[in-house]
Scaffold this motif. Sequence first.
Motif, PDB file in Angstrom:
ATOM      1  N   THR A   1      61.506 -53.428  86.905  1.00  0.00           N
ATOM      2  CA  THR A   1      60.471 -52.655  86.224  1.00  0.00           C
ATOM      3  C   THR A   1      59.095 -53.280  86.373  1.00  0.00           C
ATOM      4  O   THR A   1      58.952 -54.496  86.537  1.00  0.00           O
ATOM      5  CB  THR A   1      60.782 -52.523  84.721  1.00  0.00           C
ATOM      6  N   ALA A   2      58.091 -52.420  86.296  1.00  0.00           N
ATOM      7  CA  ALA A   2      56.708 -52.857  86.146  1.00  0.00           C
ATOM      8  C   ALA A   2      56.297 -52.532  84.713  1.00  0.00           C
ATOM      9  O   ALA A   2      56.942 -51.717  84.035  1.00  0.00           O
ATOM     10  CB  ALA A   2      55.810 -52.138  87.141  1.00  0.00           C
ATOM     11  N   LEU A   3      55.235 -53.160  84.245  1.00  0.00           N
ATOM     12  CA  LEU A   3      54.776 -52.927  82.875  1.00  0.00           C
ATOM     13  C   LEU A   3      53.302 -52.544  82.927  1.00  0.00           C
ATOM     14  O   LEU A   3      52.442 -53.342  83.309  1.00  0.00           O
ATOM     15  CB  LEU A   3      54.969 -54.182  82.032  1.00  0.00           C
ATOM     16  N   VAL A   4      53.020 -51.303  82.572  1.00  0.00           N
ATOM     17  CA  VAL A   4      51.650 -50.783  82.556  1.00  0.00           C
ATOM     18  C   VAL A   4      51.196 -50.683  81.110  1.00  0.00           C
ATOM     19  O   VAL A   4      51.963 -50.240  80.241  1.00  0.00           O
ATOM     20  CB  VAL A   4      51.593 -49.391  83.214  1.00  0.00           C
ATOM     21  N   GLY A   5      49.958 -51.076  80.819  1.00  0.00           N
ATOM     22  CA  GLY A   5      49.504 -50.921  79.449  1.00  0.00           C
ATOM     23  C   GLY A   5      48.182 -51.574  79.157  1.00  0.00           C
ATOM     24  O   GLY A   5      47.551 -52.202  80.018  1.00  0.00           O
ATOM     25  N   ASP A   6      47.779 -51.430  77.914  1.00  0.00           N
ATOM     26  CA  ASP A   6      46.603 -52.113  77.383  1.00  0.00           C
ATOM     27  C   ASP A   6      47.109 -53.353  76.663  1.00  0.00           C
ATOM     28  O   ASP A   6      47.591 -53.285  75.522  1.00  0.00           O
ATOM     29  CB  ASP A   6      45.861 -51.185  76.417  1.00  0.00           C
ATOM     30  N   PHE A   7      46.996 -54.496  77.322  1.00  0.00           N
ATOM     31  CA  PHE A   7      47.620 -55.716  76.809  1.00  0.00           C
ATOM     32  C   PHE A   7      46.878 -56.303  75.607  1.00  0.00           C
ATOM     33  O   PHE A   7      47.370 -57.254  74.988  1.00  0.00           O
ATOM     34  CB  PHE A   7      47.766 -56.736  77.938  1.00  0.00           C
ATOM     35  N   SER A   8      45.709 -55.716  75.249  1.00  0.00           N
ATOM     36  CA  SER A   8      45.056 -56.171  74.026  1.00  0.00           C
ATOM     37  C   SER A   8      45.832 -55.708  72.800  1.00  0.00           C
ATOM     38  O   SER A   8      45.606 -56.205  71.687  1.00  0.00           O
ATOM     39  CB  SER A   8      43.620 -55.639  73.964  1.00  0.00           C
ATOM     40  N   LYS A   9      46.759 -54.751  72.980  1.00  0.00           N
ATOM     41  CA  LYS A   9      47.575 -54.262  71.868  1.00  0.00           C
ATOM     42  C   LYS A   9      48.812 -55.138  71.630  1.00  0.00           C
ATOM     43  O   LYS A   9      49.647 -54.808  70.796  1.00  0.00           O
ATOM     44  CB  LYS A   9      48.000 -52.812  72.111  1.00  0.00           C
ATOM     45  N   ALA A  10      48.908 -56.232  72.348  1.00  0.00           N
ATOM     46  CA  ALA A  10      49.927 -57.259  72.085  1.00  0.00           C
ATOM     47  C   ALA A  10      49.191 -58.490  71.578  1.00  0.00           C
ATOM     48  O   ALA A  10      48.281 -58.996  72.246  1.00  0.00           O
ATOM     49  CB  ALA A  10      50.717 -57.580  73.349  1.00  0.00           C
ATOM     50  N   VAL A  11      49.547 -58.973  70.398  1.00  0.00           N
ATOM     51  CA  VAL A  11      48.782 -60.034  69.739  1.00  0.00           C
ATOM     52  C   VAL A  11      49.673 -61.250  69.497  1.00  0.00           C
ATOM     53  O   VAL A  11      50.789 -61.134  68.966  1.00  0.00           O
ATOM     54  CB  VAL A  11      48.207 -59.551  68.390  1.00  0.00           C
ATOM     55  N   LEU A  12      49.158 -62.412  69.894  1.00  0.00           N
ATOM     56  CA  LEU A  12      49.848 -63.691  69.632  1.00  0.00           C
ATOM     57  C   LEU A  12      49.000 -64.485  68.653  1.00  0.00           C
ATOM     58  O   LEU A  12      47.820 -64.755  68.917  1.00  0.00           O
ATOM     59  CB  LEU A  12      50.034 -64.466  70.936  1.00  0.00           C
ATOM     60  N   TRP A  13      49.602 -64.836  67.503  1.00  0.00           N
ATOM     61  CA  TRP A  13      48.917 -65.659  66.509  1.00  0.00           C
ATOM     62  C   TRP A  13      49.381 -67.109  66.651  1.00  0.00           C
ATOM     63  O   TRP A  13      50.584 -67.398  66.571  1.00  0.00           O
ATOM     64  CB  TRP A  13      49.231 -65.186  65.098  1.00  0.00           C
ATOM     65  N   ASP A  14      48.455 -68.016  66.851  1.00  0.00           N
ATOM     66  CA  ASP A  14      48.775 -69.444  66.919  1.00  0.00           C
ATOM     67  C   ASP A  14      48.741 -70.036  65.518  1.00  0.00           C
ATOM     68  O   ASP A  14      47.682 -70.103  64.879  1.00  0.00           O
ATOM     69  CB  ASP A  14      47.762 -70.193  67.804  1.00  0.00           C
ATOM     70  N   ARG A  15      49.897 -70.429  65.028  1.00  0.00           N
ATOM     71  CA  ARG A  15      49.959 -71.150  63.741  1.00  0.00           C
ATOM     72  C   ARG A  15      49.733 -72.627  63.980  1.00  0.00           C
ATOM     73  O   ARG A  15      49.072 -73.311  63.206  1.00  0.00           O
ATOM     74  CB  ARG A  15      51.334 -70.922  63.092  1.00  0.00           C
ATOM     75  N   GLU A  16      50.316 -73.119  65.053  1.00  0.00           N
ATOM     76  CA  GLU A  16      50.150 -74.521  65.452  1.00  0.00           C
ATOM     77  C   GLU A  16      50.219 -74.560  66.961  1.00  0.00           C
ATOM     78  O   GLU A  16      51.261 -74.285  67.559  1.00  0.00           O
ATOM     79  CB  GLU A  16      51.246 -75.388  64.851  1.00  0.00           C
ATOM     80  N   GLN A  17      49.088 -74.849  67.606  1.00  0.00           N
ATOM     81  CA  GLN A  17      49.072 -74.921  69.054  1.00  0.00           C
ATOM     82  C   GLN A  17      49.925 -76.098  69.520  1.00  0.00           C
ATOM     83  O   GLN A  17      50.256 -76.991  68.746  1.00  0.00           O
ATOM     84  CB  GLN A  17      47.637 -75.045  69.566  1.00  0.00           C
ATOM     85  N   THR A  18      50.281 -76.102  70.799  1.00  0.00           N
ATOM     86  CA  THR A  18      51.242 -77.086  71.299  1.00  0.00           C
ATOM     87  C   THR A  18      50.796 -78.518  71.007  1.00  0.00           C
ATOM     88  O   THR A  18      49.689 -78.924  71.365  1.00  0.00           O
ATOM     89  CB  THR A  18      51.447 -76.914  72.808  1.00  0.00           C
ATOM     90  N   THR A  19      51.662 -79.260  70.333  1.00  0.00           N
ATOM     91  CA  THR A  19      51.399 -80.670  70.048  1.00  0.00           C
ATOM     92  C   THR A  19      52.547 -81.515  70.594  1.00  0.00           C
ATOM     93  O   THR A  19      53.680 -81.043  70.708  1.00  0.00           O
ATOM     94  CB  THR A  19      51.281 -80.916  68.536  1.00  0.00           C
ATOM     95  N   VAL A  20      52.236 -82.757  70.937  1.00  0.00           N
ATOM     96  CA  VAL A  20      53.253 -83.687  71.447  1.00  0.00           C
ATOM     97  C   VAL A  20      53.259 -84.913  70.555  1.00  0.00           C
ATOM     98  O   VAL A  20      52.212 -85.514  70.293  1.00  0.00           O
ATOM     99  CB  VAL A  20      52.961 -84.096  72.905  1.00  0.00           C
ATOM    100  N   THR A  21      54.438 -85.285  70.057  1.00  0.00           N
ATOM    101  CA  THR A  21      54.569 -86.466  69.206  1.00  0.00           C
ATOM    102  C   THR A  21      55.662 -87.375  69.766  1.00  0.00           C
ATOM    103  O   THR A  21      56.594 -86.920  70.434  1.00  0.00           O
ATOM    104  CB  THR A  21      54.922 -86.086  67.759  1.00  0.00           C
ATOM    105  N   VAL A  22      55.531 -88.660  69.487  1.00  0.00           N
ATOM    106  CA  VAL A  22      56.480 -89.670  69.958  1.00  0.00           C
ATOM    107  C   VAL A  22      57.005 -90.442  68.753  1.00  0.00           C
ATOM    108  O   VAL A  22      56.225 -90.879  67.903  1.00  0.00           O
ATOM    109  CB  VAL A  22      55.814 -90.640  70.956  1.00  0.00           C
TER     110      VAL A  22
END
Length: 436
Positions: free
Chosen positions: A376-397
């Motif tokens: 399949t291909a995916l056609v659309g207005d991708f601004s209508k898909a929303v990603l909310w960052d609660r905590e951006q990628t962090t690295v801990t040791v």
Amino acid sequence: MSKARLKSLQEEAQAAVKKAREIAEKAQAEGREMTADEGGEYQTAMTKGGELLEQIKAVKRDLEVLEKADEMAAAIGLPSDDPVHDTIARMRAKSLGLQIVDSPQFKAAMAPFKGGHVPERSAFSTAPIDVKGLFVGGGTGGDSSAGAFVVPEQTGIVEMLGRKELKIRDLISLRRTASDTVEYVAQTSHTNAAAPVPEATTSASPTSNPETGAVVLPTGGGYKPEGSWAFERKTAVVKTIAEWVPATKRALADVAALEGLINDELRADIAEAEEGQVLNGDGSGENLTGINNWSGVQTQTYATDLITTVRKAITKARTIGRVAPNAIVVNPIVAEAIDLLKDAENRFYYGGPFAFGPRTMWGLPVVESETQPVPTALVGDFSKAVLWDREQTTVTVTDSHADFFIRNMVAILAEERVAFAVTRPTAFVKVATNLT
């Protein structure tokens, strides 16, 4: 081994150590830690200095042995023309060329040629010659041979296996949140009753139908039509995407660039998993629900050919989704099929292999993503898909995992917390490409 060789090695070692010191002093003067590149250069310089130091020690030992032998010969009163002096002098001066011409193999090859002259057109070759160092007892591969001074070059190159090119985060809407649950409002219905309205010609009030109780507007009352909208409150829950790997403290200490490399690779793993969730997450358990699995996303069956099918999908996004599509997302296999499309005269539709500029279809950019399923291909207005960052990628040791503390091991953990929603599902159309 000559004193000149010793001096050369000492100068090389001093230069290597000086370079390492300058790198460290620069970082210290600027009040910061060394960067990954600086750490790699520092480690390379120090490693080279250590290797040269070992060579210097070996050369010094060889010179000491020769000097002691010379002193002993003089102490016991051997005359200057004694063969012992000649042997020591030969050992001191013996070069690679002298070892070769003194070898039995070379002498055997020269035997047929009287006077040591080899005619120009004569074939000349020797059996393999074992060229040894000052102390011949160790053999060519041992620590006492020249092989002890041939050390691997540390290039600092670490070649990874390669990764997918990630494109979807650049298309969708990105927002931040400080909560574990995100709410948004979606319109569920809309009745457009707007119409031209004449001026009122009566002042009569509305009446009520005695049978139905419905309000009856007087003719010529100039009343405006009433529209109807309905809304629904929806939620998106923050989910965690994470990965960890074990490492030894010694490895992190010995290889300056290792921790940075692990951090970068873990972050890239999280990013790959995120793109997979945004497109194909099935919503079960802790999975996000991706665009391809979101309820209400439209579909377009295959019609005639790929170009025609995509155009029909664009129409659906515009007339039903009420959006202006901004991208067509395809797997590289589908992108290849698009590039190879030809007309009835065997001409490439898209300019062929020498075309320049971004690939487009019907005015929309064609975006390649290995994460998009092949059929399949995916056609659309991708601004209508929303990603909310609660905590951006962090690295801990940490060494507090299991028994890592007593084993001098650490766990390196990367994680992010995100919520995702398709705020208008009809803005997207899944397109059948008739490819497998």
